[in-house]
Structures are given as structure tokens and as C-alpha cells.
Design a protein around this motif. Structure first.
Motif, mmCIF file in Angstrom:
data_model
loop_
_atom_site.group_PDB
_atom_site.id
_atom_site.type_symbol
_atom_site.label_atom_id
_atom_site.label_comp_id
_atom_site.label_asym_id
_atom_site.label_seq_id
_atom_site.Cartn_x
_atom_site.Cartn_y
_atom_site.Cartn_z
ATOM 1 N N PHE A 20 0.831 -1.201 0.000
ATOM 2 C CA PHE A 20 0.000 0.000 0.000
ATOM 3 C C PHE A 20 0.868 1.255 0.000
ATOM 4 O O PHE A 20 0.559 2.242 -0.646
ATOM 5 C CB PHE A 20 -0.941 0.031 1.208
ATOM 6 N N SER A 21 1.970 1.203 0.743
ATOM 7 C CA SER A 21 2.848 2.379 0.806
ATOM 8 C C SER A 21 3.643 2.559 -0.488
ATOM 9 O O SER A 21 3.968 3.674 -0.863
ATOM 10 C CB SER A 21 3.781 2.310 2.015
ATOM 11 N N GLU A 22 3.942 1.466 -1.170
ATOM 12 C CA GLU A 22 4.701 1.545 -2.428
ATOM 13 C C GLU A 22 3.806 1.889 -3.620
ATOM 14 O O GLU A 22 4.160 2.724 -4.445
ATOM 15 C CB GLU A 22 5.402 0.210 -2.709
ATOM 16 N N LYS A 23 2.652 1.199 -3.722
ATOM 17 C CA LYS A 23 1.810 1.310 -4.911
ATOM 18 C C LYS A 23 0.526 2.104 -4.689
ATOM 19 O O LYS A 23 -0.097 2.530 -5.647
ATOM 20 C CB LYS A 23 1.396 -0.095 -5.380
ATOM 21 N N LEU A 91 6.709 9.363 19.600
ATOM 22 C CA LEU A 91 7.766 9.522 18.594
ATOM 23 C C LEU A 91 8.509 8.213 18.335
ATOM 24 O O LEU A 91 8.889 7.937 17.199
ATOM 25 C CB LEU A 91 8.721 10.639 19.004
ATOM 26 N N SER A 92 8.690 7.404 19.358
ATOM 27 C CA SER A 92 9.347 6.108 19.160
ATOM 28 C C SER A 92 8.525 5.233 18.214
ATOM 29 O O SER A 92 9.077 4.597 17.316
ATOM 30 C CB SER A 92 9.552 5.388 20.497
ATOM 31 N N PHE A 93 7.214 5.193 18.418
ATOM 32 C CA PHE A 93 6.363 4.420 17.517
ATOM 33 C C PHE A 93 6.533 4.919 16.083
ATOM 34 O O PHE A 93 6.697 4.129 15.157
ATOM 35 C CB PHE A 93 4.889 4.498 17.931
ATOM 36 N N CYS A 94 6.494 6.227 15.903
ATOM 37 C CA CYS A 94 6.619 6.810 14.558
ATOM 38 C C CYS A 94 7.954 6.459 13.910
ATOM 39 O O CYS A 94 7.995 6.048 12.751
ATOM 40 C CB CYS A 94 6.479 8.325 14.619
ATOM 41 N N PHE A 95 9.044 6.634 14.645
ATOM 42 C CA PHE A 95 10.373 6.394 14.091
ATOM 43 C C PHE A 95 10.623 4.906 13.844
ATOM 44 O O PHE A 95 11.311 4.539 12.901
ATOM 45 C CB PHE A 95 11.463 6.963 14.998
ATOM 46 N N GLU A 96 10.049 4.042 14.669
ATOM 47 C CA GLU A 96 10.231 2.600 14.504
ATOM 48 C C GLU A 96 9.293 2.009 13.448
ATOM 49 O O GLU A 96 9.585 0.957 12.888
ATOM 50 C CB GLU A 96 9.985 1.884 15.840
ATOM 51 N N ASN A 97 8.160 2.653 13.214
ATOM 52 C CA ASN A 97 7.134 2.147 12.296
ATOM 53 C C ASN A 97 6.660 3.258 11.357
ATOM 54 O O ASN A 97 5.472 3.587 11.342
ATOM 55 C CB ASN A 97 5.929 1.639 13.090
ATOM 56 N N PRO A 98 7.559 3.850 10.586
ATOM 57 C CA PRO A 98 7.162 5.016 9.786
ATOM 58 C C PRO A 98 6.031 4.738 8.800
ATOM 59 O O PRO A 98 5.118 5.561 8.662
ATOM 60 C CB PRO A 98 8.445 5.424 9.060
#
Length: 185
Positions: A20-23, A91-98
Motif C-alpha cells: 500500500f505504501s509503495e503502490k 515519537l518512538s512508535f513513529c520512528f520505529e514504524n514510519p
């Protein structure tokens, strides 16, 4: 050795997120997801009735994981420590699971009405924190929620875009700024 059904379901969701993030969601087919996972299309349908169920399943899975991370803040003793821990976990969630964070964000924008159907929403954990701080937090909880989430979301997105350097103490510095903004008169 046979892969457990739950593991396959999770692999389907993780592969779907990647695709989904690629296409894009619309452009990704069940066939694409099956190929990425290494299973047949029929195997996908043993776990999900449709691509839309995968779309919703992804939101549910990552929303719950994010919510649970934010709820770790309540392990702290003082309100200030809870607040700082929530910033850290966000922020940890965001940086670990962008990709997952971007997906959650996109789902909120595109399917706002459907979001209400989910039980464990990250905003609920943050709102609980802000409501607990009533009296310490000097503005309405809903406005504080917008400032909290908006600030952290932008820090993450600016970091991802290379507009902001991700340095060692960024989480602490952002927590300090939010604390001062939300607790001052």
C-alpha cells in the motif's frame, strides 16, 4: 513445519502495508499481496473476506499497537513523567514504524467516519492523559490533543523529509516545548 494461521494473517497485513505504501491502496490487488506473502489468493481469502477487510485490519492492528505503547505512559508516577513518556512513546512508535504511522494518518483522513468503529485509538490514550492533567494543562483537552498530536506528527514528518535532524535529545526537547506550551497560562 506449518506456519500458524495467526502468523499468516499478520504476514498478510505486513505485506499489504508495504505494498500500500509503495503502490497505493487502490492500485494494490489481492494477487499482489498473495505474491508478496508467498501464498495463493485463496489463502488470503481464508483470512480476509476482501481487500477492504485487509485495509481495516491494518488500521486496527497498528492503531491498537500504538494505543498500547501510549498507555505505557501511565506506568509513571508523576503527571509530568507520564506526559514526557507519552511524547517518548509517540515519537518512538513513529520512528520505529514510519509506514504504519503514515498509514494510520492517511486512514484518519480518508476514512474518518470509520475510525469511530475502532476501540483502541491512540487519540483516546492521549486524551486520557490530558484529561488526567486537568488543572495542570491550561487549555481544553481537545485543543491540547490537537497541539500534542499535531506537533509530534510534524516533528516526525519533518524528520522523515530531512527538514529536521533526528538527534539524540529530540524527544526530550519536543516534550519540554509541549509541556511549556500546554501548562503555561
Amino acid at each position: 513445519m506449518r506456519v500458524k494461521r495467526k502468523d499468516t494473517k499478520k504476514r498478510i497485513l505486513e505485506s499489504a502495508l508495504k505494498l500500500f505504501s509503495e503502490k497505493g491502496i487502490r492500485e494494490t490487488t489481492i494477487k499482489d499481496i498473495a505474491k508478496e506473502v508467498g501464498i495463493t489468493e485463496g489463502a488470503i481469502y481464508r483470512h480476509f473476506t476482501s481487500k477492504d477487510e485487509i485495509v481495516r485490519g491494518l488500521f486496527g492492528m497498528y492503531s491498537e499497537e500504538f494505543y498500547d505503547r501510549l498507555m505505557l505512559a501511565f506506568e509513571e508516577k508523576t503527571y509530568r513523567d507520564k506526559f514526557y513518556r507519552a511524547v517518548e512513546e509517540f515519537l518512538s512508535f513513529c520512528f520505529e514504524n514510519p509506514e504504519a504511522f503514515k498509514y494510520l494518518d492517511l486512514f484518519h483522513y480518508l476514512r474518518a467516519e470509520e475510525v469511530k468503529e475502532f476501540k483502541k485509538l491512540p487519540k483516546d490514550a492521549i486524551l486520557k492523559l490530558l484529561e488526567e492533567g486537568r488543572g495542570i494543562i491550561k487549555i481544553r483537552a481537545e485543543l491540547a490533543l490537537a497541539m500534542f498530536v499535531g506537533t509530534l506528527e510534524r516533528v516526525f514528518l519533518f524528520t522523515q523529509a530531512g527538514l529536521l535532524e533526528r538527534y539524540k535529545d529530540i524527544k526530550r526537547e519536543v516534550a519540554d516545548l509541549l509541556w511549556k506550551a500546554l501548562t503555561s497560562l
